[in-house]
Design a protein around this motif. Structure first.
Motif, mmCIF file in Angstrom:
data_model
loop_
_atom_site.group_PDB
_atom_site.id
_atom_site.type_symbol
_atom_site.label_atom_id
_atom_site.label_comp_id
_atom_site.label_asym_id
_atom_site.label_seq_id
_atom_site.Cartn_x
_atom_site.Cartn_y
_atom_site.Cartn_z
ATOM 1 N N HIS A 106 0.813 -1.211 0.000
ATOM 2 C CA HIS A 106 0.000 0.000 0.000
ATOM 3 C C HIS A 106 0.849 1.265 0.000
ATOM 4 C CE1 HIS A 106 -3.043 -2.977 1.172
ATOM 5 N NE2 HIS A 106 -3.859 -2.178 0.537
ATOM 6 N N GLY A 107 2.120 1.131 -0.307
ATOM 7 C CA GLY A 107 2.990 2.287 -0.440
ATOM 8 C C GLY A 107 3.430 2.887 0.881
ATOM 9 N N LEU A 108 3.435 2.081 1.952
ATOM 10 C CA LEU A 108 3.811 2.586 3.276
ATOM 11 C C LEU A 108 4.970 1.765 3.862
ATOM 12 C CD1 LEU A 108 0.173 2.828 4.688
ATOM 13 C CD2 LEU A 108 1.561 4.741 3.889
ATOM 14 N N PRO A 109 6.072 1.683 3.146
ATOM 15 C CA PRO A 109 7.130 0.770 3.608
ATOM 16 C C PRO A 109 7.925 1.283 4.797
ATOM 17 C CG PRO A 109 7.851 1.918 1.638
ATOM 18 C CD PRO A 109 6.445 2.380 1.905
ATOM 19 N N ARG A 110 7.807 2.547 5.130
ATOM 20 C CA ARG A 110 8.733 3.120 6.107
ATOM 21 C C ARG A 110 8.173 3.269 7.515
ATOM 22 N NH1 ARG A 110 12.867 5.171 2.891
ATOM 23 N NH2 ARG A 110 13.800 6.132 4.685
ATOM 24 N N LEU A 111 6.946 2.871 7.723
ATOM 25 C CA LEU A 111 6.371 3.034 9.065
ATOM 26 C C LEU A 111 7.081 2.123 10.070
ATOM 27 C CD1 LEU A 111 2.509 3.183 8.535
ATOM 28 C CD2 LEU A 111 4.063 5.024 9.200
ATOM 29 N N PRO A 112 7.413 2.665 11.251
ATOM 30 C CA PRO A 112 8.020 1.794 12.267
ATOM 31 C C PRO A 112 7.014 0.765 12.791
ATOM 32 C CG PRO A 112 7.884 4.091 13.045
ATOM 33 C CD PRO A 112 7.332 4.060 11.656
ATOM 34 N N VAL A 113 7.477 -0.471 12.913
ATOM 35 C CA VAL A 113 6.613 -1.568 13.363
ATOM 36 C C VAL A 113 7.292 -2.292 14.518
ATOM 37 C CG1 VAL A 113 5.551 -3.768 12.735
ATOM 38 C CG2 VAL A 113 5.643 -1.910 11.047
ATOM 39 N N ILE A 114 6.573 -2.436 15.626
ATOM 40 C CA ILE A 114 7.050 -3.235 16.749
ATOM 41 C C ILE A 114 6.136 -4.453 16.833
ATOM 42 C CG2 ILE A 114 7.216 -3.291 19.262
ATOM 43 C CD1 ILE A 114 8.053 -0.338 19.115
ATOM 44 N N SER A 115 6.705 -5.645 16.630
ATOM 45 C CA SER A 115 5.864 -6.847 16.565
ATOM 46 C C SER A 115 6.715 -8.089 16.797
ATOM 47 C CB SER A 115 5.183 -6.942 15.195
ATOM 48 O OG SER A 115 6.153 -7.232 14.204
ATOM 49 N N ASN A 116 6.060 -9.237 16.769
ATOM 50 C CA ASN A 116 6.775 -10.508 16.791
ATOM 51 C C ASN A 116 7.490 -10.698 15.448
ATOM 52 O OD1 ASN A 116 5.538 -11.527 19.361
ATOM 53 N ND2 ASN A 116 3.681 -11.315 18.134
ATOM 54 N N ARG A 117 8.556 -11.514 15.444
ATOM 55 C CA ARG A 117 9.342 -11.707 14.217
ATOM 56 C C ARG A 117 9.248 -13.141 13.726
ATOM 57 N NH1 ARG A 117 14.643 -11.296 15.730
ATOM 58 N NH2 ARG A 117 15.172 -11.435 13.524
ATOM 59 N N LEU A 118 8.942 -13.264 12.444
ATOM 60 C CA LEU A 118 8.901 -14.597 11.829
ATOM 61 C C LEU A 118 10.322 -15.012 11.479
ATOM 62 C CD1 LEU A 118 6.890 -16.787 10.805
ATOM 63 C CD2 LEU A 118 7.109 -15.736 8.541
ATOM 64 N N ILE A 119 10.751 -16.171 12.005
ATOM 65 C CA ILE A 119 12.085 -16.683 11.692
ATOM 66 C C ILE A 119 11.939 -18.152 11.275
ATOM 67 C CG2 ILE A 119 13.323 -15.046 13.171
ATOM 68 C CD1 ILE A 119 13.484 -17.253 15.308
ATOM 69 N N GLY A 120 13.041 -18.839 11.089
ATOM 70 C CA GLY A 120 12.994 -20.232 10.663
ATOM 71 C C GLY A 120 12.917 -20.333 9.158
ATOM 72 N N THR A 121 12.414 -21.467 8.677
ATOM 73 C CA THR A 121 12.340 -21.745 7.241
ATOM 74 C C THR A 121 10.897 -22.073 6.895
ATOM 75 O OG1 THR A 121 12.642 -24.128 7.526
ATOM 76 C CG2 THR A 121 14.648 -22.788 7.332
ATOM 77 N N PRO A 122 10.538 -22.090 5.584
ATOM 78 C CA PRO A 122 9.162 -22.448 5.217
ATOM 79 C C PRO A 122 8.733 -23.815 5.766
ATOM 80 C CG PRO A 122 10.254 -21.468 3.337
ATOM 81 C CD PRO A 122 11.308 -21.624 4.407
ATOM 82 N N GLN A 123 9.693 -24.718 5.966
ATOM 83 C CA GLN A 123 9.344 -26.045 6.509
ATOM 84 C C GLN A 123 9.292 -26.036 8.034
ATOM 85 O OE1 GLN A 123 11.892 -25.657 4.120
ATOM 86 N NE2 GLN A 123 10.330 -26.082 2.557
#
Ligand SMILES: [Mg+2]
Ligand SMILES: [Zn+2]
Length: 220
Positions: A106-123
């Motif tokens: 939506h054209g808003l790539p720069r907003l600061p985000v505090i959240s959980n982080r997705l890590i690991g692999t697709p499997q």
């Protein structure tokens, strides 16, 4: 003045994590959800267990995320806040990967985000929770109260908080100006917290703009 916004159900029209789980996770995710609703596990344990059940490649995730819309008026709200020099931070108990993809589209790539982080692999997906705090009353992966407390200072001025649900309960009590919808309305009303009900971000801008202008006039 500083603005904090929840993401799922507040900025996004649907709950992003629930959408991804319903599309790509083993159906056990709903049993885990029931365990959380019944109070047998915390919200942060619930999220970690559910995210581990997601089986999707990056392209599949992107395709699903690209179908998720934003609350009407959010893009205009961001532009207005930037023009008015009001820092805006997204605080979400959702997943960074999902939020960033949706904002970017939506054209808003720069907003600061505090959240959980997705890590690991697709499997073998995993959820990292750097903002978890022991003793958090909400039991969330992201302790939103701690985020707000950390940002507080006399200089920063009042805290504006915009939210819709359970993950916002603890934070709502720390807001000076609270915007609420859905279950956050009931919560705030039961606790006698002052709040402004809203449906979308056109409502938030319409309410907040005169308050900001009045403050600016008072400061001179
Ligand atoms: Mg929400
Ligand atoms: Zn907390």
């Amino acid at each position: 003045m500083r603005i904090f916004c929840d993401f799922d159900g507040t900025i996004s029209e649907v709950d992003t994590t629930d959408r991804i789980l319903s599309l790509f996770a083993d159906p056990d995710w709903e049993t885990i959800e029931d365990d959380w609703v019944a109070g047998r596990i915390t919200a942060s344990e619930c999220m970690r267990a559910q995210v581990a059940l997601i089986r999707a490649g990056e392209a599949e995730l992107d395709e699903a995320l690209d179908a998720i819309g934003l609350s009407p008026g959010f893009i205009e709200f961001v532009t207005w806040a930037q023009d008015a020099d009001l820092p805006l931070t997204i605080v979400s108990d959702g997943v960074d990967r999902f939020i960033h993809r949706i904002l970017e589209r939506h054209g808003l790539p720069r907003l600061p985000v505090i959240s959980n982080r997705l890590i690991g692999t697709p499997q073998a997906r995993e959820l990292d929770q750097p903002w978890r705090r022991r003793g958090c009353a909400a039991g969330s992966g992201v302790c939103k109260c701690a985020v707000i407390e950390a940002s507080a200072s006399a200089e920063a001025g009042p805290v504006v908080y915009v939210g819709d649900g359970r993950s916002d309960f603890c934070a709502s009590g720390r807001a000076d100006i609270l915007f609420a919808k859905a279950s956050l309305i009931d919560y705030a009303a039961q606790r006698g917290l002052a709040f402004h009900p809203f449906e979308d971000f056109h409502d938030v801008t319409a309410r907040l703009r005169p308050m900001v202008e009045a403050r600016a006039a008072a400061v001179g």
